[in-house]
Design a protein around this motif. Structure first.
Motif, mmCIF file in Angstrom:
data_model
loop_
_atom_site.group_PDB
_atom_site.id
_atom_site.type_symbol
_atom_site.label_atom_id
_atom_site.label_comp_id
_atom_site.label_asym_id
_atom_site.label_seq_id
_atom_site.Cartn_x
_atom_site.Cartn_y
_atom_site.Cartn_z
ATOM 1 N N UNK A 256 92.814 33.744 -12.943
ATOM 2 C CA UNK A 256 93.218 35.082 -12.521
ATOM 3 C C UNK A 256 92.145 35.874 -11.783
ATOM 4 N N UNK A 257 92.605 36.811 -11.009
ATOM 5 C CA UNK A 257 91.743 37.864 -10.477
ATOM 6 C C UNK A 257 92.441 39.191 -10.753
ATOM 7 N N UNK A 258 91.701 40.275 -10.563
ATOM 8 C CA UNK A 258 92.240 41.603 -10.878
ATOM 9 C C UNK A 258 92.093 42.527 -9.678
ATOM 10 N N UNK A 259 93.083 43.397 -9.493
ATOM 11 C CA UNK A 259 92.968 44.433 -8.472
ATOM 12 C C UNK A 259 93.062 45.770 -9.188
ATOM 13 N N UNK A 260 92.005 46.593 -9.069
ATOM 14 C CA UNK A 260 92.022 47.882 -9.764
ATOM 15 C C UNK A 260 92.888 48.875 -8.971
ATOM 16 N N UNK A 268 86.137 38.888 -12.339
ATOM 17 C CA UNK A 268 85.992 38.478 -13.741
ATOM 18 C C UNK A 268 86.068 39.740 -14.587
ATOM 19 N N UNK A 269 86.732 39.631 -15.734
ATOM 20 C CA UNK A 269 86.927 40.802 -16.598
ATOM 21 C C UNK A 269 85.619 41.504 -16.923
ATOM 22 N N UNK A 270 84.584 40.726 -17.226
ATOM 23 C CA UNK A 270 83.357 41.323 -17.731
ATOM 24 C C UNK A 270 82.200 41.213 -16.739
ATOM 25 N N UNK A 271 82.522 41.280 -15.473
ATOM 26 C CA UNK A 271 81.486 41.172 -14.454
ATOM 27 C C UNK A 271 81.889 42.119 -13.328
ATOM 28 N N UNK A 272 80.989 42.981 -12.886
ATOM 29 C CA UNK A 272 81.378 43.937 -11.838
ATOM 30 C C UNK A 272 81.582 43.286 -10.466
ATOM 31 N N UNK A 305 82.152 34.581 -18.156
ATOM 32 C CA UNK A 305 81.730 35.945 -18.492
ATOM 33 C C UNK A 305 80.405 35.917 -19.260
ATOM 34 N N UNK A 306 79.857 37.118 -19.505
ATOM 35 C CA UNK A 306 78.565 37.199 -20.202
ATOM 36 C C UNK A 306 78.674 38.157 -21.376
ATOM 37 N N UNK A 307 79.736 37.980 -22.169
ATOM 38 C CA UNK A 307 79.908 38.877 -23.309
ATOM 39 C C UNK A 307 78.719 38.788 -24.261
ATOM 40 N N UNK A 317 79.585 45.160 -16.692
ATOM 41 C CA UNK A 317 80.703 45.964 -16.205
ATOM 42 C C UNK A 317 80.617 47.377 -16.806
ATOM 43 N N UNK A 318 80.586 48.394 -15.942
ATOM 44 C CA UNK A 318 80.475 49.764 -16.430
ATOM 45 C C UNK A 318 81.846 50.420 -16.600
ATOM 46 N N UNK A 319 82.894 49.820 -16.033
ATOM 47 C CA UNK A 319 84.222 50.434 -16.128
ATOM 48 C C UNK A 319 84.746 50.351 -17.560
ATOM 49 N N UNK A 320 85.551 51.346 -17.946
ATOM 50 C CA UNK A 320 86.256 51.251 -19.227
ATOM 51 C C UNK A 320 87.532 50.438 -19.006
#
Ligand code: SAM
Ligand code: SF4
Length: 326
Positions: A256-260, A268-272, A305-307, A317-320
């Motif tokens: 997957x990819x995400x579009x805000x 990636x969910x946890x990478x800006x 990711x780098x949880x 990732x700084x976004x909530x």
């Protein structure tokens, strides 16, 4: 298309707003949220344009998310327009359910294949504690309405927090005993406000369910394209899934990819890491150049990711989560 790690990317999580009618304690703060300015949020025609370009690259499934997608005015019109795109085979919705029941039949008619509800408790007082609102009854009613409306897939996503709702694992799982739906336990992720809560390990949840319902059968038939591992307990109509993003990384199978909502392609969910699509789109970049931009970005999707460990010098990732879409 495939990324540079040979993963097929065919799934887009599309956030249509960062706004929400709830304030879940692990997702966003109660006050002082910096909303994306309205003018920076993609308009419907911009979203449809970009999703069409994504589909040219092989995206076949789209999930509408947010914030709360149902607070975006005209969401049914957008949904219908996306369902009408010839190469998008499946459209799904993730919602807190509060506004869902009155819109259920229209979403079904528009062509939505499945709805994921986020519901972390069956107790109105705990719902108030988690969401900082009093809308348990409406949220709960949404699930029944989705079943009644005949969506092929109905899932309930639950995030457990120690000392808040972890005693409810069996009660929540029993939703799948009483109805043909999937209940999925999702480990708390250290993103935004989620950093303040320790995850309840999925092994703990599993043990509580075995105690309540007996030994399950492993269930391997596909129940979606996501990372959940499913089991089936005796006498259950539906299934129970476990998603442990943190303790059991599943990045090698990420599709997957995400579009805000503001048009940032997030890889990636946890990478800006990602690329802004709104500026070139609004500057009039042609489709061939936009598609090349998308392709180059997706090829660069991080390996994982780098949880639990972040490489030195690399920003997290700084976004909530409401700004990412989950
Ligand atoms: N408002 C919609 C909803 O709640 O379903 C869609 C957006 S919400 C951000 C998507 C999902 O992210 C929800 O299931 C929510 O429980 C989950 N979520 C939010 N913050 C999280 C965190 N820190 N860890 C794990 N899941 C989280
Ligand atoms: Fe809103 Fe969903 Fe975040 Fe809860 S999890 S505050 S419903 S966006």
């Amino acid at each position: 298309m495939t990324d540079s790690h040979n993963r097929t990317i065919d799934y887009l999580r599309l956030s249509v707003t960062d706004r929400c009618n709830l304030r879940c304690i692990y997702c966003m703060p109660e006050k002082g949220v910096q909303w994306v300015p309205h003018g920076d949020i993609l308009r419907f025609e911009e979203i449809v344009h970009l999703v069409r370009l994504f589909s040219d690259l092989g995206i076949r499934r789209v999930r509408l998310t947010g914030g709360e997608p149902l607070v975006r005015e005209g969401i049914l019109d957008l949904t219908a327009a996306l369902c009408a795109l010839p190469d998008i085979n499946e459209i799904y919705l993730t919602t807190n359910g509060v506004r869902f029941a009155p819109m259920a039949n229209q979403f079904r008619q528009a062509g939505v294949q499945g709805v994921n509800f986020s519901l972390d408790t069956l107790r109105p007082d705990t719902f108030r504690r988690i969401t900082r609102t009093d809308q348990f009854a409406a949220a709960r009613a949404g699930i029944d309405k989705a079943l009644e409306a005949g969506f092929p897939s109905v899932k309930v996503n639950c995030v457990l927090m120690r000392g808040v709702n972890d005693g409810e694992a069996a009660a929540l799982a029993a939703l799948a005993k009483d109805a043909p739906l999937e209940v999925r336990f999702i480990e708390m992720m250290p993103i935004g406000c989620g950093k303040g809560y320790a995850p309840v390990p999925m092994e703990t949840v599993y043990a509580a369910l075995v105690k309540a319902f007996g030994e399950p059968h492993a269930f391997t038939a596909p129940l979606g394209s996501g990372p959940a591992v499913y089991v089936s307990f005796p006498a259950f109509q539906g299934h129970v899934g476990f998603i442990s993003a943190v303790t059991h990384e599943f990045c090698t199978r990420c599709n997957r990819v995400r579009l805000t909502a503001e048009g940032y392609l997030k890889l990636c969910l946890h990478d800006p890491a990602g690329v802004d699509l709104r500026a070139p789109l609004r500057a009039g970049m042609d489709d061939a150049a936009l598609t090349a931009l998308l392709r180059r970005a997706i090829e660069q999707k991080p390996a994982h990711h780098h949880f639990t460990s972040r490489p030195a010098g690399k920003a997290g990732e700084a976004r909530t989560m409401n700004a990412i879409g989950g």
